[in-house]
Design a protein around this motif. Structure first.
Motif, PDB file in Angstrom:
ATOM      1  N   LYS A  47       0.258  -1.811  -0.334  1.00 28.09           N
ATOM      2  CA  LYS A  47       0.225   0.237   0.271  1.00 28.09           C
ATOM      3  C   LYS A  47       0.573   1.352   0.050  1.00 28.09           C
ATOM      4  O   LYS A  47       0.814   2.196  -0.774  1.00 28.09           O
ATOM      5  CB  LYS A  47      -0.713  -0.178   0.736  1.00 28.09           C
ATOM      6  N   THR A  48       1.724   1.076   0.442  1.00 24.64           N
ATOM      7  CA  THR A  48       2.840   2.342   0.635  1.00 24.64           C
ATOM      8  C   THR A  48       4.169   2.403  -0.522  1.00 24.64           C
ATOM      9  O   THR A  48       3.178   4.055  -0.841  1.00 24.64           O
ATOM     10  CB  THR A  48       4.274   2.212   1.968  1.00 24.64           C
ATOM     11  N   GLY A  49       3.688   1.423  -1.542  1.00 21.30           N
ATOM     12  CA  GLY A  49       4.375   1.628  -2.561  1.00 21.30           C
ATOM     13  C   GLY A  49       3.826   1.871  -3.663  1.00 21.30           C
ATOM     14  O   GLY A  49       3.927   3.185  -4.418  1.00 21.30           O
ATOM     15  N   ASP A  50       1.680   1.467  -3.656  1.00 19.64           N
ATOM     16  CA  ASP A  50       1.268   1.973  -3.915  1.00 19.64           C
ATOM     17  C   ASP A  50       0.804   3.181  -4.121  1.00 19.64           C
ATOM     18  O   ASP A  50       0.415   3.911  -5.336  1.00 19.64           O
ATOM     19  CB  ASP A  50      -0.156   1.072  -3.991  1.00 19.64           C
ATOM     20  N   ALA A  51       0.748   4.328  -2.991  1.00 22.65           N
ATOM     21  CA  ALA A  51       0.979   5.161  -2.528  1.00 22.65           C
ATOM     22  C   ALA A  51       1.925   5.862  -3.189  1.00 22.65           C
ATOM     23  O   ALA A  51       1.549   7.153  -3.689  1.00 22.65           O
ATOM     24  CB  ALA A  51       0.415   5.892  -1.648  1.00 22.65           C
ATOM     25  N   PHE A  52       3.445   6.008  -2.922  1.00 25.33           N
ATOM     26  CA  PHE A  52       4.539   6.192  -4.012  1.00 25.33           C
ATOM     27  C   PHE A  52       4.234   6.462  -5.246  1.00 25.33           C
ATOM     28  O   PHE A  52       4.668   8.168  -5.648  1.00 25.33           O
ATOM     29  CB  PHE A  52       5.749   6.049  -3.653  1.00 25.33           C
ATOM     30  N   LYS A  53       3.851   5.332  -5.936  1.00 27.68           N
ATOM     31  CA  LYS A  53       3.475   5.707  -7.309  1.00 27.68           C
ATOM     32  C   LYS A  53       2.301   6.689  -7.676  1.00 27.68           C
ATOM     33  O   LYS A  53       2.438   7.655  -9.154  1.00 27.68           O
ATOM     34  CB  LYS A  53       3.296   4.137  -7.863  1.00 27.68           C
ATOM     35  N   GLN A  54       0.774   6.445  -7.041  1.00 29.54           N
ATOM     36  CA  GLN A  54       0.459   7.537  -7.627  1.00 29.54           C
ATOM     37  C   GLN A  54       1.026   8.667  -6.428  1.00 29.54           C
ATOM     38  O   GLN A  54       0.136   9.779  -7.934  1.00 29.54           O
ATOM     39  CB  GLN A  54      -1.146   6.668  -6.047  1.00 29.54           C
ATOM     40  N   MET A  55       1.288   9.083  -5.957  1.00 28.73           N
ATOM     41  CA  MET A  55       1.953  10.095  -6.150  1.00 28.73           C
ATOM     42  C   MET A  55       2.881  10.862  -6.927  1.00 28.73           C
ATOM     43  O   MET A  55       3.279  12.605  -7.681  1.00 28.73           O
ATOM     44  CB  MET A  55       2.566  10.250  -4.240  1.00 28.73           C
ATOM     45  N   GLY A  56       3.986  10.026  -7.146  1.00 23.52           N
ATOM     46  CA  GLY A  56       4.816  10.112  -8.903  1.00 23.52           C
ATOM     47  C   GLY A  56       3.769  10.750  -9.641  1.00 23.52           C
ATOM     48  O   GLY A  56       4.192  11.709 -10.532  1.00 23.52           O
ATOM     49  N   ARG A  57       2.594   9.868 -10.045  1.00 24.11           N
ATOM     50  CA  ARG A  57       1.847   9.862 -10.789  1.00 24.11           C
ATOM     51  C   ARG A  57       1.301  11.737 -11.363  1.00 24.11           C
ATOM     52  O   ARG A  57       0.973  12.107 -11.830  1.00 24.11           O
ATOM     53  CB  ARG A  57       0.631   9.308 -11.161  1.00 24.11           C
TER      54      ARG A  57
END
Length: 115
Positions: free
Chosen positions: A96-106
């Motif tokens: 979930k943390t990885g997904d959150a950072f990916k989304q933040m990068g997007r």
């Protein structure tokens, strides 16, 4: 006079066992042997009781050991389950943390690449 009578009485008292017949000596010997035999039998009884007590402790110790072994197995299984669930929680939290950072990068890229 008194001293003389006491001296004679003491001499007779001390000399009497020496003059006793052999039947009294034999009875004394029998009593001594009876005490000896009773002592041996008592010793044997204590020895046997000690063996029985030792065997009971040994058996009880084995049963207690088996109980601890079973408790250890069950505790190990529960710890393993708890470890798995904790591991799964950390894995999910990491994803979930990885997904959150990916989304933040997007979102950041989208913000800077707006046209």
């Amino acid at each position: 006079m008194r001293k003389t009578v006491l001296s004679i009485a003491m001499a007779l008292f001390l000399a009497t066992p020496v003059l006793a017949d052999s039947s009294i000596k034999d009875k004394g010997k029998e009593v001594g042997e009876a005490f000896k035999k009773a002592g041996k039998e008592t010793g044997q009884a204590f020895k046997e009781a000690g063996k029985e007590t030792g065997q009971a402790f040994k058996k009880g110790g084995k049963e207690v050991g088996q109980g601890f072994k079973e408790i250890g197995k069950e505790t190990g299984k529960e710890a393993k389950k708890a470890g798995r669930s904790t591991g799964e929680w950390f894995r999910d939290a990491g994803r979930k943390t990885g997904d959150a950072f990916k989304q933040m990068g997007r979102d950041i890229r989208k913000f800077f690449t707006r046209e």
